[in-house]
Each structure stands twice: as C-alpha cells, then as structure tokens.
Design an enzyme around this catalytic site. Structure first.
Site, PDB file in Angstrom:
ATOM      1  CG  HIS A  79      26.283  18.077  -1.243  1.00  0.00           C
ATOM      2  ND1 HIS A  79      25.659  18.239  -0.034  1.00  0.00           N
ATOM      3  CD2 HIS A  79      25.874  16.868  -1.712  1.00  0.00           C
ATOM      4  CE1 HIS A  79      24.909  17.183   0.222  1.00  0.00           C
ATOM      5  NE2 HIS A  79      25.035  16.336  -0.779  1.00  0.00           N
ATOM      6  CE  LYS A  97      19.620  17.128   5.469  1.00  0.00           C
ATOM      7  NZ  LYS A  97      20.330  15.984   6.094  1.00  0.00           N
ATOM      8  NE  ARG A 165      21.276   9.941   7.363  1.00  0.00           N
ATOM      9  CZ  ARG A 165      20.815   9.437   6.217  1.00  0.00           C
ATOM     10  NH1 ARG A 165      21.332   8.303   5.753  1.00  0.00           N
ATOM     11  NH2 ARG A 165      19.868  10.049   5.544  1.00  0.00           N
TER      12      ARG A 165
END
Length: 320
Positions: A79, A97, A165
C-alpha cells in the site's frame, strides 16, 4: 462538481465487487482505466465500464495523463509503496485499509502527501455512512448520558490459505483486515484517543493472528474488542452509557451482512431504532473524495486518522 477520472491499480476481487462499481455509480466520478496484465481479470470490469482503458503494467497507469485519482486495492504490504509512487506521479490517492503496516510507514506516506500537495486517504468507508455519522452525533449530544464502556466484535471464517488474509508476507491476519474497523470506529465516534493498552492476547498461526482480544483505557470509558478470521460471521458495536446503551447492529458491512441500524435501549425497556436501508457506503466514499479533491471540502478520514488506528494496532502486536 467537475468529473474525477479514476484509475484502479490492480484487478482485485474487492475492486471488482465493490469499489469498481462504486466509482462507476458515483456522481462526479468516472472509471477510465485499470492496471492489470490479465485480460481475463480486466474483462468483468469492462462489462460494466466498457469505455475503460486497460494498462498492462502499473507504471503505465500512473503515467496516464487522463487520470486524476488512483484507487489502490493491492495486498497490504504494497500500500505505502504504490501510494507514494502514485503521489509522485501527480495523482490523488485513495488506498485500501490498512493504509500502512505500521505507524512508521504511514509517517512516510504523510510526508509524501505533504510534499506532493495532493489528497491521499485511506479507504475507510464506514465514516461516510450516515449510520456512523449519526452515532457520532448522538454521542456528542449525550443521547446515552456519560459514556462508560465500548465493546466491539468483528469476525468471519476464512481458512483458504491461498487468500492473502492468510499470508503473513502479504500483511494478512485479522487485525490488519478487520481490526481497523473495531479500533477506528470507536475513535471516530467518540473523538478520543486511547490513554493506554490494558491487555492484549492473540492466537497466532504461521505469522498471522487468527483471533485477537484487546482492551484499552480511554478518558472516561473502557474499551474491549475482538477480531477473528476463524469464527462464524459477527459484527456489532455497543456504546454503554450511564443512561442508555447504543448498539450498531451492522456497523461495518452495511447492507451486506445485514441492514444498518442504531438501537438505543433505556432502563425503562423502551428502545429507539433508526434504520439506514439502501445506502452504499462505497459510493458515498467516492463522492466524498471527489468533493474534497475538486472543491476542497473536508475529508472525514485523513491519514492522521488512519495513523491513530495503526498506533493502537502496533501496541497490540507488540504485546502479543
């Protein structure tokens, strides 16, 4: 408001399912380009945005002179790197996020934002939803009396090891994926920062947190929350005051997990319910970003706001 022309950096499933359609649907926004080397991944985007260009690499997307803003849905560990590259290319940035992996990374991004003079923000969509704006207003006006305790829960089940994840090297784990919600929501609604971490524990596996439980002390109230990526789906937040309890029944995936509602329960057993049907918080986020970019309107979630949540997360990681 003039049109904000958007490019998406990477053809993620989330971009396809949520943010791509939101950009396409938002007033004052146009999805003009996508960066991906996969024609198969680009095809479903072009199905709803047929005029969209496809750049086979990210650098070409950033150098496209027709783009005003870049949306970044890359894996977490990428990011900050690509947000800075986009700013240096002269593009405003809305990054998924968590915008950084730690506060030091976010400090680098804040410095790059300031040097560029451009808008750069974390895609923390819940603050744009009227449910959370109303919850914030109710607390400010004392609808539940003095706030004494906040507790929050967010969980879902995902044991797909091919999913980012579940990959430590990509910044996976429950805290980074959904901890931003249980922590940031309390800070947004109350306008307060924690005084200290009281406790934290986590169940770790292969470098990621499958479950985390944490408690913080704020001025005047205590806070407890848990997150898990190995438990049945659940999401709720409760603000417990001296005179009433305010509960948000679907605080994070409004309209998807359930209908967004605010319940205020009082000692006389009366309950006031406010409902927020048919609101797309992703569309609202894109429109708010456009107003800030084109008109200079205040943006409800700055990088400094994101840093405050990351500071809480850093404390939890250091303690477990």
């Amino acid at each position: 408001m003039s049109i904000v022309k958007w490019g998406i950096l990477g053809a993620s499933n989330f971009a396809l399912d949520k943010m791509g359609p939101a950009i396409h649907a938002a007033k004052g926004a146009e999805l003009v380009a996508l960066g991906t080397s996969s024609a198969a991944k680009a095809a479903p985007f072009q199905a709803f945005a047929p005029g969209m260009r496809v750049h086979e690499n990210y650098e070409d997307l950033l150098s496209d002179p027709d783009i005003d803003a870049i949306y970044i849905p890359l894996p977490n560990h990428l990011h900050v790197e690509w947000s800075i590259k986009a700013l240096e290319a002269g593009k405003a940035v809305l990054c998924e996020k968590p915008v950084g992996m730690n506060t030091a990374e976010i400090d680098r991004l804040i410095a790059a934002r300031d040097a560029s003079g451009l808008l750069c923000a974390e895609a923390y969509m819940i603050v744009h939803h009227p449910q959370w704006q109303r919850a914030q207003a109710l607390l400010k006006e004392g609808a539940i009396g003095e706030l004494r305790h906040v507790n929050a829960a967010f969980s879902f089940f995902n044991d797909d090891m091919g999913n980012i994840r579940n990959q430590a090297q990509a910044g996976g784990g429950g805290l980074r994926d959904i901890g931003v919600y249980v922590m940031g929501a309390a800070r947004f609604a109350t306008g307060q920062e924690p005084l200290r971490l009281d406790y934290a524990r986590a169940e770790m596996d292969q470098g990621i947190d499958l479950f985390a439980d944490m408690g913080f002390a704020f001025e005047g109230f205590s806070y407890q929350a848990f997150t898990s990526i190995r438990m049945a789906p659940r999401q709720e937040v409760h603000f417990h005051g001296e005179q009433a309890v305010m509960s948000l029944t679907c605080p994070f995936n409004a309209g998807i997990f359930d209908q967004a509602e605010i319940h205020i329960s009082r000692p006389d057993q009366s309950v006031t319910i406010e409902r927020f049907p048919r609101v797309n918080q992703y569309v609202l986020q894109v429109e708010a970003f456009g107003r800030s970019l084109k008109e200079g309107a205040p943006y409800d979630w700055t990088l400094e706001d994101a840093r405050g949540t990351q500071a809480m997360m850093d404390q939890v990681f250091a303690a477990v």
